[in-house]
Motif scaffolding. Structure first.
Motif, mmCIF file in Angstrom:
data_model
loop_
_atom_site.group_PDB
_atom_site.id
_atom_site.type_symbol
_atom_site.label_atom_id
_atom_site.label_comp_id
_atom_site.label_asym_id
_atom_site.label_seq_id
_atom_site.Cartn_x
_atom_site.Cartn_y
_atom_site.Cartn_z
ATOM 1 N N UNK A 36 0.878 -1.168 0.000
ATOM 2 C CA UNK A 36 0.000 0.000 0.000
ATOM 3 C C UNK A 36 0.906 1.205 0.000
ATOM 4 N N UNK A 37 0.656 2.036 -0.906
ATOM 5 C CA UNK A 37 1.649 3.076 -1.125
ATOM 6 C C UNK A 37 0.919 4.358 -1.495
ATOM 7 N N UNK A 38 1.324 5.430 -0.847
ATOM 8 C CA UNK A 38 0.797 6.723 -1.232
ATOM 9 C C UNK A 38 1.682 7.272 -2.328
ATOM 10 N N UNK A 39 1.104 7.461 -3.473
ATOM 11 C CA UNK A 39 1.949 7.947 -4.566
ATOM 12 C C UNK A 39 2.512 9.320 -4.230
ATOM 13 N N UNK A 40 3.714 9.509 -4.574
ATOM 14 C CA UNK A 40 4.336 10.804 -4.292
ATOM 15 C C UNK A 40 3.636 11.872 -5.125
ATOM 16 N N UNK A 49 -4.494 14.470 -5.425
ATOM 17 C CA UNK A 49 -4.594 13.013 -5.390
ATOM 18 C C UNK A 49 -3.472 12.380 -4.616
ATOM 19 N N UNK A 50 -2.646 13.156 -4.058
ATOM 20 C CA UNK A 50 -1.492 12.620 -3.351
ATOM 21 C C UNK A 50 -1.882 11.885 -2.101
ATOM 22 N N UNK A 51 -3.023 12.193 -1.544
ATOM 23 C CA UNK A 51 -3.374 11.605 -0.277
ATOM 24 C C UNK A 51 -4.041 10.243 -0.387
ATOM 25 N N UNK A 52 -4.460 9.832 -1.584
ATOM 26 C CA UNK A 52 -5.173 8.551 -1.729
ATOM 27 C C UNK A 52 -4.166 7.410 -1.772
ATOM 28 N N UNK A 53 -4.228 6.490 -0.812
ATOM 29 C CA UNK A 53 -3.275 5.357 -0.872
ATOM 30 C C UNK A 53 -3.654 4.382 -1.985
ATOM 31 N N UNK A 54 -2.690 3.785 -2.587
ATOM 32 C CA UNK A 54 -2.912 2.947 -3.762
ATOM 33 C C UNK A 54 -2.304 1.571 -3.518
ATOM 34 N N UNK A 55 -3.052 0.520 -3.905
ATOM 35 C CA UNK A 55 -2.500 -0.825 -3.765
ATOM 36 C C UNK A 55 -1.668 -1.145 -5.005
ATOM 37 N N UNK A 56 -0.539 -1.755 -4.774
ATOM 38 C CA UNK A 56 0.312 -2.141 -5.908
ATOM 39 C C UNK A 56 0.807 -3.569 -5.706
ATOM 40 N N UNK A 57 0.772 -4.345 -6.743
ATOM 41 C CA UNK A 57 1.317 -5.706 -6.641
ATOM 42 C C UNK A 57 2.804 -5.613 -6.911
ATOM 43 N N UNK A 58 3.591 -5.900 -5.899
ATOM 44 C CA UNK A 58 5.040 -5.798 -6.099
ATOM 45 C C UNK A 58 5.679 -7.145 -6.396
#
Lengths: 166, 395
Positions: free
Chosen positions: A82-86, A98-107
């Motif tokens: 879970x990562x907040x995009x810079x 949109x910086x505050x919306x956390x985003x799920x990423x498959x790493x």
């Protein structure tokens, strides 16, 4: 009397056997000369539900990890970050949109195919059918690490598929 | 031949010319032997493949024809293993009598009226004696390996070859009786080119003798259905279980060499050997001195190959006999009939000193009828099984 009957029967049966084998000299061999002299590639000759190696279509993977939970021998390894995009600098909207919306990423999406027993339990719960059996089956290798199928390259996390966003 | 050669090289002493000549002939015969045994191993595997609806070796060279070379090279490179507890001297010695027993018989095989290693006046006796050497090798191999399978195989081979030698020699006696000679060239000369002049059709008893000869020769050659000394399914590989590399190859050389010896003996003793019709001989003689011999060699090879192919086919047709059945076939069926055929042939020669032409033609045409029925029956098998016939012989 059995004596002469035996002689006659042995001669007759040997004769009959020889005719059968002689007739086989004029029949087509049923051998399929895998791998290089088949009429069509072997992959095309396999049945439609053949269980080859697992493959994952990362375009439609939702990252739900249901397959990982279904796997009875834990050969699927998925990591979600879970990562907040810079905040991206955007001249029109100002900064931080949109910086505050956390985003799920498959790493990470690894399947250890050396461990996999091709039971198919992972393909059943998949909501989008992203994980499925391919027909590939030839992957002999000297290095067992090559049998670790990595569907997400390291350092290039993939965003999961979202129905609503599409 | 030797006299002419010594005239060509007058400076050399006679014994040296003779020794060199012997060496040349020996090398030629051994070369022929290996050039037969190698390709025939490939041929047999191809035929076996077709009979089992397989293909057989078809990768090395066109249609796999040099597969035997690849096998040979492989066997050369293999380690020559000798078991720790083996009788080492016997173990090393064993392949040679087997190989020798078969190759020695080649010396007296008449390839044409001229091409013969040595026309011994006791040729037939010599062949039987030389063939007997094989037993020694097989028992030695079975005993020296210090392995229960090989021992069983060796004991079986002893029992088998000794009991089958009796009907074999008795059936050869019929030929000796008719030709009055043990020399193979004389035996062939006393037959003719036409089938009715062959010994096999000269009387019904000679025909029985021929059948007995074929059965017991196959048994002598340790081929299925009489391959009890090897018996893959029971004894791993029988007497040669512990052998590897070149020593193993020697046994197999002997086996396929045997095939040729059986075919050649059947051809020369019963089927008129290299005899060619007078018309062909006149035609060939008009062309030069070599052509008649070429025809003779081809004729002899043709007759030999018929039996070689039949024995190969027989191997992939019949299951192996049990040990008691093996003994029963030899002692209860072949040996009495061999005696009957000897006595019968003797009586026949007394009653019909000139032969009975009607019986010869009767035997010839009944043989042809059997062959015709065989072909018809084989075609019937093709139709009956509804499996698609494919006349493309090679894949």
């Amino acid at each position: 009397m059995d004596y002469f009957k035996n002689i006659f029967e042995s001669a007759a049966t040997v004769f009959e056997g020889l005719t059968i084998t002689a007739s086989h000299m004029f029949r087509k061999p049923i051998t399929i000369q895998y791998p290089d002299r088949t009429l069509s590639p072997v992959i095309e000759m396999l049945p439609s539900r053949y269980r080859g190696f697992l493959e994952v279509d990362m375009k439609i993977c939702t990252g739900c990890t249901l397959c990982m939970q279904a796997c009875p021998i834990q050969c699927i390894n998925i990591e979600i970050a879970k990562k907040t995009p810079s905040p991206q600098p955007s001249p029109s909207r100002g900064e931080g949109d949109g910086g505050g919306v956390p985003m799920r990423l498959i790493t990470k999406f690894n399947i250890d195919i050396a461990l996999c027993m091709f039971c198919g339990l992972c393909t059943e719960p998949c909501p989008t059918g992203a994980i499925r059996f391919s027909k590939r089956f030839e992957n002999a290798t000297e290095d067992i690490n090559k049998l670790m199928f990595k569907f997400v390259e390291e350092g290039k996390p993939v965003a999961p598929y979202k129905k609503s966003s599409g | 031949m030797i006299q002419q050669l010594s005239l060509l090289f007058p400076m050399l002493p006679m014994w040296l010319v003779q020794a060199i000549w012997c060496g040349v002939v020996a090398v030629l015969l051994l070369t022929f032997f290996s050039l037969f045994a190698g390709p025939v191993s490939w041929l047999e595997r191809r035929i076996a493949g077709r009979i089992m609806s397989r293909i057989g070796p078809n990768r090395v060279g066109p249609q796999g024809i040099i597969q035997w070379l690849a096998d040979g090279v492989k066997n050369f490179l293999k380690e020559d293993l000798i078991p720790r507890d083996a009788d080492k001297i016997l173990f090393r010695f064993a392949p040679y009598p087997v190989f020798l027993g078969v190759t020695l018989t080649l010396v007296t095989l008449p390839f044409s009226s001229l091409l013969i290693g040595a026309d011994l006046n006791v040729g037939l006796l010599y062949i039987v004696g030389a063939w007997g050497l094989v037993v020694i090798g097989l028992i030695a191999a079975g005993w020296s390996s210090n392995n229960k399978w090989t021992l069983l195989g060796g004991m079986r081979s002893a029992a088998q070859m000794i009991s089958y030698e009796i009907p074999l020699v008795l059936s050869l006696l019929v030929v000796v009786l008719m030709s009055g000679s043990l020399s193979l060239q004389t035996i062939i000369s006393s037959q003719g080119a036409s089938p009715v002049e062959w010994f096999i059709f000269s009387n019904p008893f000679a025909f029985i003798a021929f059948v007995i000869f074929m059965i017991s020769a196959v048994a002598e050659g340790n081929r299925t259905p009489f391959d009890l000394p090897e018996a893959e399914s029971e004894l791993v590989a029988g007497y040669n279980t512990e052998y590897s590399g070149m020593r193993f190859l020697f046994f197999f050389f002997a086996e396929w060499g045997n095939l040729y010896v059986i075919g050649a003996l059947a051809a020369s003793l019963f089927l008129g050997g290299w005899q060619i019709p007078a018309g062909w001989r006149n035609f060939a003689s008009a062309q030069g001195p070599i052509l008649p011999h070429v025809f003779e060699v081809l004729m002899f090879q043709l007759k030999t190959w018929i039996w070689v192919l039949l024995i190969i086919q027989l191997r992939w047709t019949l299951p192996r006999l049990r040990v008691d059945q093996l003994m029963k076939v030899s002692w209860k069926y072949l040996t009495p009939f061999a005696f009957v055929s000897i006595v019968g042939t003797g009586l026949w020669m007394v009653v019909f000193p000139e032969g009975w032409l009607f019986m010869k033609y009767l035997l010839l045409f009944s043989m042809l009828a059997v062959i015709g029925y065989f072909v018809w029956r084989a075609i019937w098998q093709l139709r009956f099984t509804k499996s698609k016939a494919d006349f493309k012989l090679i894949v």
